[in-house]
Design an enzyme around this catalytic site. Structure first.
Site, PDB file in Angstrom:
ATOM      1  N   GLY A   1      30.920   8.314   8.397  1.00 31.28           N
ATOM      2  CA  GLY A   1      30.488   9.594   8.974  1.00 31.28           C
ATOM      3  C   GLY A   1      29.026   9.943   8.757  1.00 31.28           C
TER       4      GLY A   1
ATOM      5  N   ILE B   1      39.511   5.809  24.055  1.00 32.48           N
ATOM      6  CA  ILE B   1      39.925   7.137  24.510  1.00 32.48           C
ATOM      7  C   ILE B   1      40.747   6.931  25.782  1.00 32.48           C
ATOM      8  CG2 ILE B   1      39.045   9.347  25.385  1.00 32.48           C
ATOM      9  CD1 ILE B   1      38.373   8.987  22.448  1.00 32.48           C
TER      10      ILE B   1
ATOM     11  N   HIS C   1      26.546   3.201  19.983  1.00 29.98           N
ATOM     12  CA  HIS C   1      26.976   1.830  19.673  1.00 29.98           C
ATOM     13  C   HIS C   1      25.768   1.029  19.181  1.00 29.98           C
ATOM     14  CE1 HIS C   1      29.492  -1.711  19.869  1.00 29.98           C
ATOM     15  NE2 HIS C   1      28.491  -2.345  20.435  1.00 29.98           N
TER      16      HIS C   1
END
Ligand code: GRF
Length: 193
Positions: A14, A95, A111
């Site tokens: 994170g 997703i 990415h």
């Protein structure tokens, strides 16, 4: 229209999530984070969310009969948070249509490669194995594929032969932490014109 409401999706450390929080706190990104979606109950991003008093929703794949059911639950939470944008930052799942059709062109991902090269896992490892000396980061809209959506911005950087991977990773992360909040800000602004 009020301030843009972001939901962050993460599965691990994170650090990009934290960089977005910082950019908001420093006034570089005009948005608010309304929640964090995480699919790994022990992920460090949850500790970061707690530190910043950000609401979290932990979804484990094993609690759902299939991916569609899982994404329905995620979508309901995003709707409950009244999210405008879904920001993927190290979220290690695709997703599904369930979420995509509710947020057209409002889901972003970062990415660590110059797409379309080196999609999927360990993009840096893939690039190094191919002896690339120009690496980079891509920010793109999310579609149903793995790192296949329309590219919004790319940021190349070069490495010297023999540089240790840890040093390259450090450069890559620093670059990500600087550019992701910038591109999110630009993309939100563009949409509001
Ligand atoms: C980043 O390298 C990002 O590009 C990729 O996953 C990594 C997440 O790192 N999608 P972190 O969890 O933000 O530290």
């Amino acid at each position: 229209m009020g301030i843009a409401r972001l939901v962050i999706f993460a599965s691990g450390n994170g650090s990009n999530f934290e960089a977005i929080v910082q950019a908001i706190n420093e006034g570089r990104l005009n948005a608010t984070i309304v929640g964090l979606i995480c699919d790994q109950p022990n992920a460090y991003c949850l500790v970061r969310a707690k530190k910043h008093a950000i609401d979290t929703y932990v979804v484990e794949r094993k609690s759902f009969k299939d991916k569609t059911e899982m994404d329905k639950a995620i979508l309901n939470q995003c709707i409950a948070w009244q999210a405008d944008w879904l920001i993927l930052a190290g979220y290690m799942r695709l997703i599904t249509e369930e979420i995509l059709r509710s947020y057209p062109r409002h889901i972003l991902n970062i990415h660590p490669s110059l797409l379309p090269k080196y999609r999927g896992k360990d993009a840096l490892g893939q690039a190094l194995a191919a002896n690339e000396t120009t690496l980079g980061v891509s920010i793109h809209y999310v579609d149903e594929g793995m790192d296949t959506g329309e590219i919004i911005a790319q940021f190349p950087f070069t490495i010297r032969g023999g540089e240790p991977r840890s040093q390259i990773e450090e450069k890559l992360h620093q670059l990500e932490h600087r550019v992701y909040p910038e591109v999110i800000q630009q993309t939100i602004q563009e949409e509001r014109k």
